[in-house]
Design a protein around this motif. Structure first.
Motif, PDB file in Angstrom:
ATOM      1  N   ALA A 116     -14.380  37.134  12.136  1.00 41.65           N
ATOM      2  CA  ALA A 116     -15.457  38.106  11.912  1.00 41.65           C
ATOM      3  C   ALA A 116     -14.986  39.232  10.987  1.00 41.65           C
ATOM      4  CB  ALA A 116     -15.941  38.678  13.243  1.00 41.65           C
ATOM      5  N   HIS A 117     -13.738  39.663  11.149  1.00 41.85           N
ATOM      6  CA  HIS A 117     -13.231  40.763  10.317  1.00 41.85           C
ATOM      7  C   HIS A 117     -13.121  40.351   8.846  1.00 41.85           C
ATOM      8  CE1 HIS A 117     -11.136  42.710  14.064  1.00 41.85           C
ATOM      9  NE2 HIS A 117     -12.464  42.714  14.133  1.00 41.85           N
ATOM     10  N   ALA A 118     -12.619  39.152   8.598  1.00 38.76           N
ATOM     11  CA  ALA A 118     -12.478  38.689   7.218  1.00 38.76           C
ATOM     12  C   ALA A 118     -13.855  38.540   6.554  1.00 38.76           C
ATOM     13  CB  ALA A 118     -11.721  37.368   7.174  1.00 38.76           C
ATOM     14  N   GLN A 130      -9.705  39.025   3.891  1.00 34.50           N
ATOM     15  CA  GLN A 130      -8.523  38.413   4.506  1.00 34.50           C
ATOM     16  C   GLN A 130      -8.179  39.233   5.732  1.00 34.50           C
ATOM     17  OE1 GLN A 130      -5.088  39.565   4.638  1.00 34.50           O
ATOM     18  NE2 GLN A 130      -4.420  37.632   5.521  1.00 34.50           N
ATOM     19  N   ASP A 131      -7.768  38.575   6.811  1.00 33.69           N
ATOM     20  CA  ASP A 131      -7.392  39.329   8.009  1.00 33.69           C
ATOM     21  C   ASP A 131      -6.345  38.551   8.796  1.00 33.69           C
ATOM     22  OD1 ASP A 131      -7.700  41.694   9.554  1.00 33.69           O
ATOM     23  OD2 ASP A 131      -8.757  40.532  11.069  1.00 33.69           O
ATOM     24  N   THR A 132      -5.395  39.289   9.341  1.00 28.95           N
ATOM     25  CA  THR A 132      -4.323  38.694  10.148  1.00 28.95           C
ATOM     26  C   THR A 132      -4.194  39.467  11.454  1.00 28.95           C
ATOM     27  OG1 THR A 132      -3.097  38.008   8.186  1.00 28.95           O
ATOM     28  CG2 THR A 132      -1.840  38.182  10.224  1.00 28.95           C
ATOM     29  N   HIS A 133      -4.045  38.754  12.547  1.00 28.71           N
ATOM     30  CA  HIS A 133      -3.733  39.398  13.830  1.00 28.71           C
ATOM     31  C   HIS A 133      -2.526  38.721  14.448  1.00 28.71           C
ATOM     32  CE1 HIS A 133      -7.164  42.177  14.705  1.00 28.71           C
ATOM     33  NE2 HIS A 133      -7.664  41.502  13.691  1.00 28.71           N
ATOM     34  N   ARG A 134      -1.714  39.541  15.102  1.00 29.38           N
ATOM     35  CA  ARG A 134      -0.570  39.045  15.857  1.00 29.38           C
ATOM     36  C   ARG A 134      -1.086  38.334  17.112  1.00 29.38           C
ATOM     37  NH1 ARG A 134       4.707  41.344  15.964  1.00 29.38           N
ATOM     38  NH2 ARG A 134       3.973  43.026  14.626  1.00 29.38           N
TER      39      ARG A 134
HETATM   40 ZN   LIG Z   1      -8.897  42.224  12.223  1.00 33.93          ZN
END
Ligand SMILES: [Zn+2]
Length: 158
Positions: free
Chosen positions: A42-44, A8-12
């Motif tokens: 890609a990060h998730a 799981q990944d979140t960006h502002r």
């Molecule tokens: Zn990220």
């Protein structure tokens, strides 16, 4: 033997920044903040693969504080993790991901995201699913302040 992993990944999101998802540059008024190219998809996916191997998370392997990863191409980080998976004898069976962002509509970019990810993962495109959702106007995603991604991957020991 199979191993399953979740990421799981979140960006502002902020105005004037590029928006990169799955290695694809998306036309958008608002882009993602982050140390690397801030590619939440890609990060998730990277975290899901690390998780399936019980290898910690992306922050352990590519720390924010390390200038080496500033503006890094996140598909390159994913490629490094795939190299590690290969060393352990794993290959990807399939990947499923959901990208939640209010704007823009991602449908026109989804096929290219799948193709880019499949290339790095070393699988056929029909082993890679990318779905796009909005936040229905609710919470940070719905208010256009964030992009968040969930990914799940199945690894198979070859
Ligand atoms: Zn990220």
């Amino acid at each position: 033997m199979f191993r399953i992993g979740i990421g799981q990944d979140t960006h502002r999101l902020a105005e004037g920044l590029p928006l990169v998802l799955g290695g694809v540059r998306v036309e958008s008024e608002r882009g993602a903040e982050g140390h690397s190219d801030a590619d939440a998809l890609a990060h998730a996916v990277t975290d899901a693969i690390l998780g399936a191997m019980c290898e910690g998370d992306i922050g352990v392997h590519f720390p924010d504080r390390d200038p080496q990863w500033k503006d890094a191409d996140s598909l390159q980080l994913l490629a490094r993790v795939m190299w590690l998976a290969g060393e352990r004898g794993y290959r990807v069976a399939n990947l499923d991901a959901t990208v939640s962002i209010e704007r823009p509509r991602l449908r026109p970019y989804v096929e290219e995201m799948r193709a880019r990810l499949a290339g790095v993962l070393g699988v056929e495109i029909d082993c890679v699913s990318v779905k796009a959702k909005t936040g229905e106007g609710l919470d940070a995603v719905g208010e256009g302040r964030a992009v968040t991604v969930q990914a799940i991957v199945l690894l198979e020991r070859t």
